[in-house]
Scaffold this active site. Sequence first.
Site, PDB file in Angstrom:
ATOM      1  N   GLU A   1       0.858  -1.190   0.000  1.00 61.96           N
ATOM      2  CA  GLU A   1       0.000   0.000   0.000  1.00 61.96           C
ATOM      3  C   GLU A   1       0.892   1.237   0.000  1.00 61.96           C
ATOM      4  O   GLU A   1       1.804   1.358   0.818  1.00 61.96           O
ATOM      5  CB  GLU A   1      -0.908  -0.023   1.241  1.00 61.96           C
ATOM      6  CG  GLU A   1      -1.844   1.166   1.290  1.00 61.96           C
ATOM      7  CD  GLU A   1      -3.111   0.926   2.111  1.00 61.96           C
ATOM      8  OE1 GLU A   1      -3.520  -0.241   2.264  1.00 61.96           O
ATOM      9  OE2 GLU A   1      -3.687   1.919   2.588  1.00 61.96           O
ATOM     10  N   ARG A   2       0.617   2.138  -0.946  1.00 56.33           N
ATOM     11  CA  ARG A   2       1.448   3.346  -1.107  1.00 56.33           C
ATOM     12  C   ARG A   2       2.911   2.991  -1.341  1.00 56.33           C
ATOM     13  O   ARG A   2       3.816   3.713  -0.896  1.00 56.33           O
ATOM     14  CB  ARG A   2       1.328   4.271   0.110  1.00 56.33           C
ATOM     15  CG  ARG A   2      -0.081   4.564   0.558  1.00 56.33           C
ATOM     16  CD  ARG A   2      -0.955   5.084  -0.552  1.00 56.33           C
ATOM     17  NE  ARG A   2      -2.312   5.371  -0.106  1.00 56.33           N
ATOM     18  CZ  ARG A   2      -3.289   5.717  -0.951  1.00 56.33           C
ATOM     19  NH1 ARG A   2      -3.064   5.789  -2.248  1.00 56.33           N
ATOM     20  NH2 ARG A   2      -4.473   5.970  -0.497  1.00 56.33           N
TER      21      ARG A   2
ATOM     22  N   LYS B   1      -3.919  -0.054  14.010  1.00 56.76           N
ATOM     23  CA  LYS B   1      -4.717   1.036  13.444  1.00 56.76           C
ATOM     24  C   LYS B   1      -6.164   0.684  13.778  1.00 56.76           C
ATOM     25  O   LYS B   1      -6.724  -0.243  13.204  1.00 56.76           O
ATOM     26  CB  LYS B   1      -4.487   1.095  11.937  1.00 56.76           C
ATOM     27  CG  LYS B   1      -5.387   2.072  11.188  1.00 56.76           C
ATOM     28  CD  LYS B   1      -5.005   2.144   9.700  1.00 56.76           C
ATOM     29  CE  LYS B   1      -5.907   3.102   8.942  1.00 56.76           C
ATOM     30  NZ  LYS B   1      -5.514   3.273   7.533  1.00 56.76           N
TER      31      LYS B   1
ATOM     32  N   GLU C   1     -10.291   4.922   9.383  1.00 53.40           N
ATOM     33  CA  GLU C   1     -10.528   4.618   7.962  1.00 53.40           C
ATOM     34  C   GLU C   1     -11.139   3.223   7.782  1.00 53.40           C
ATOM     35  O   GLU C   1     -10.714   2.444   6.929  1.00 53.40           O
ATOM     36  CB  GLU C   1      -9.227   4.766   7.167  1.00 53.40           C
ATOM     37  CG  GLU C   1      -8.676   6.183   7.233  1.00 53.40           C
ATOM     38  CD  GLU C   1      -7.428   6.424   6.401  1.00 53.40           C
ATOM     39  OE1 GLU C   1      -6.651   5.481   6.178  1.00 53.40           O
ATOM     40  OE2 GLU C   1      -7.241   7.583   5.963  1.00 53.40           O
TER      41      GLU C   1
ATOM     42  N   ASP D   1      -2.114  14.402   7.171  1.00 50.60           N
ATOM     43  CA  ASP D   1      -1.697  13.126   6.585  1.00 50.60           C
ATOM     44  C   ASP D   1      -0.475  13.290   5.681  1.00 50.60           C
ATOM     45  O   ASP D   1      -0.589  13.138   4.467  1.00 50.60           O
ATOM     46  CB  ASP D   1      -2.878  12.551   5.791  1.00 50.60           C
ATOM     47  CG  ASP D   1      -2.693  11.071   5.484  1.00 50.60           C
ATOM     48  OD1 ASP D   1      -1.710  10.496   5.959  1.00 50.60           O
ATOM     49  OD2 ASP D   1      -3.536  10.504   4.766  1.00 50.60           O
TER      50      ASP D   1
ATOM     51  N   GLU E   1       4.160   9.076  -0.622  1.00 51.58           N
ATOM     52  CA  GLU E   1       2.773   9.092  -1.099  1.00 51.58           C
ATOM     53  C   GLU E   1       2.363  10.462  -1.646  1.00 51.58           C
ATOM     54  O   GLU E   1       1.849  10.566  -2.751  1.00 51.58           O
ATOM     55  CB  GLU E   1       1.841   8.681   0.049  1.00 51.58           C
ATOM     56  CG  GLU E   1       0.364   8.775  -0.337  1.00 51.58           C
ATOM     57  CD  GLU E   1      -0.582   8.333   0.779  1.00 51.58           C
ATOM     58  OE1 GLU E   1      -0.091   7.955   1.858  1.00 51.58           O
ATOM     59  OE2 GLU E   1      -1.796   8.362   0.556  1.00 51.58           O
TER      60      GLU E   1
HETATM   61  C1  GCU Z   1      -2.996   7.556   4.388  1.00 56.94           C
HETATM   62  C2  GCU Z   1      -2.846   6.592   3.253  1.00 56.94           C
HETATM   63  C3  GCU Z   1      -3.480   5.268   3.532  1.00 56.94           C
HETATM   64  C4  GCU Z   1      -3.034   4.740   4.892  1.00 56.94           C
HETATM   65  C5  GCU Z   1      -3.272   5.783   5.967  1.00 56.94           C
HETATM   66  C6  GCU Z   1      -2.729   5.397   7.326  1.00 56.94           C
HETATM   67  O1  GCU Z   1      -4.304   8.002   4.476  1.00 56.94           O
HETATM   68  O2  GCU Z   1      -3.408   7.139   2.087  1.00 56.94           O
HETATM   69  O3  GCU Z   1      -3.118   4.392   2.505  1.00 56.94           O
HETATM   70  O4  GCU Z   1      -3.692   3.573   5.197  1.00 56.94           O
HETATM   71  O5  GCU Z   1      -2.642   6.973   5.616  1.00 56.94           O
HETATM   72  O6  GCU Z   1      -1.779   6.025   7.763  1.00 56.94           O
HETATM   73  O7  GCU Z   1      -3.246   4.510   7.980  1.00 56.94           O
END
Ligand code: GCU
Length: 665
Positions: free
Chosen positions: A155-156, A277, A281, A360, A388
């Site tokens: 991711e990223r 986390k 999100e 962010d 990113e």
């Molecule tokens: C950003 C990023 C996500 C990531 C998130 C995080 O928003 O775009 O891909 O999951 O940070 O730090 O959890």
Amino acid sequence: MPLPVPVLPEGVDPAWLPPEAFRPLGSRRVLVRGSGPLVETVHGEVAEACARFGGRAVREDGPGDTEYDVVLELTDDDPDRLEEEGYTYLREDGRTTVTAAGGAGLLYGLFHLVRLDETAFRRERRKEAHRPTPALRMVDHWDNVAVHPVMGQVERGYAGGSLFWEDGRARGDLERVRAYGRLLAACGINAVAVNNVNVHETEAHLLTDRIGEVAAIADALRPYGIRTHLSVTFAAPVVLGGLPTADPLDEAVREWWAGAVRDVYGAIGDFGGFVVKADSEGQPGPFSYGRSHADGANMLAAALAPHGGTVHWRAFVYNHTQDWRDRSTDRARAAYEHFAPLDGEFAANAVLQVKHGPMDFQVREPVSPVLGAMPHTRLAVEVQATQEYTGQQRHVCWLGPMWSEALRFRPEGERGPQVGELADGLVAVSNVGDDPFWTGHPLAQANLYTFGRLAWQPDADPHRLLDEWIGLTFGPAPEHLAAGLRAALSGSWRTYEKYTAPLGVGFMVQPGHHYGPSVDGYEYSPWGTYHFADRDGIGVDRSAATGTGYAAQYGKPWAEVYESPDTCPDELLLFFHHVPYEHVLHSGKTVIQHIYDTHFEGVAEVEEARRVWAGLADLVDPARHARGAERYEEQLRGAREWRDQINSYFLRKSGIPDRQGRRIY
Ligand code: GCU
């Protein structure tokens, strides 16, 4: 037995540990004294260097004789309070001595000699003691075991696939992971999290039935002093354990975690702990059960404590389903609102992992007010080495100065401590993948290196660290090469800032992948990232008097400094204030003219950096140079696109022409 130095697969770039870097050490008579696994790592390094460069490596536990140029030794007593990771360095009577109380310290001392190059063996030097400031120096990989349909494998990630995972499993051959551990140790990093913070179903199983794969990775990293960590899902008791709830105060849930952790330690005796986390999100968390984040973190801390593990609990908690019409919600305020009231409630082995800015990882943000508001909580500062929002490793953007500014920020003003002193740890989201250059753009290696060294010493001058990186990576470079590299890298963060979103306003990127400009890409989205540009002005009013009140989350003097556009630093003006286009900055320019000027300058600076890089063709390894050259073409194209979209947008919005009459579309 000396541990053999990892062998890089064919075609993989040695980054900051080219064999040549070991010549000064390897051409001398070197004694390694002491016992333990990490001492065998040091012994292996010395033996390899001496075999290559004609020196002599001696492994002896008895009392020293005098025939050595270099002595690397472990002592039983620790008068210099070096603990596990510190070391002393001294050059006296023609002999260089590194002394440590722990194996990790000896390893860091060895890499200190490598960094010093010939000078480690020339000038007499009185004893110096070196110790890391924060104990936790970690790299978090956002790697998925299975390729995710939207996010891919990393991711990223902008450097190919994962170093750890391939075809849905841990790699069978982990030699490159060993080499990675070695690179990390050479810049001072001692912890790695091996999977994405967004824990999908496949990855959830790493905690239980797939822990053997994590153990194999841990085995590869351990000889370089690196402890392995795992990102886990808060819902694990439900998803993996079949329980009806993941309520952190439920006895059955707590027992489930205690059992799971026991098994993890059965497989990995020195396991570092978890990264979590939660309620972020879309990830599950304690809010679903009416519990606080301290309840959630402390439950995991309790499970880890008997084994010496730590939970890294992320503070990246905000409402990502906001209505853009709702002006009362400000994403920047969220972390402080959720976490500051919990100060003092977190367990001793819980670390709150806080992004350095409140939003962010934008190219410019103020320092998160959380970092100054939780004196009774262990804090780690999280930065993003993966680029990113800063050019995705197609653009050169050396982030050392940005991180350094955040780490040297003093939340209580001039007389108070720096963020780097308040933090117990530093964490970077990794920028590394299975790309032959590790980081996609070869110059992006400088970000990882600088991060590690700043994690060791947060108040270090980043430009000195850049020079170190240049010296190691490019060898004893002719001054022309070093100067060129410095020119390409040292100002590249500010250059990137110039041609992208202005004055701290942030975002303006294309939604989803976040590469390239789209001024209104997130303007009417649920993510809480707005710039509010209209025909009269731009920026987010975060003052206490008339705005969202975010500025009041700071202590003195910053709350006052940020409260008024008269005192707010130019570079953060639009983060804190909505102002007319003709508002005059401290620089003397209007906001609109600043936007035009910086965008033209930014592109000119990229043109210049590209020219400098082209001029280094004869001095840089051809493959590395070609990769950089190709990326500079894309950076220039991208910078022009940013310039033209931003300038055109604001010319059209404001109707105010460029004073210099340059071409705007
Ligand atoms: C950003 C990023 C996500 C990531 C998130 C995080 O928003 O775009 O891909 O999951 O940070 O730090 O959890």
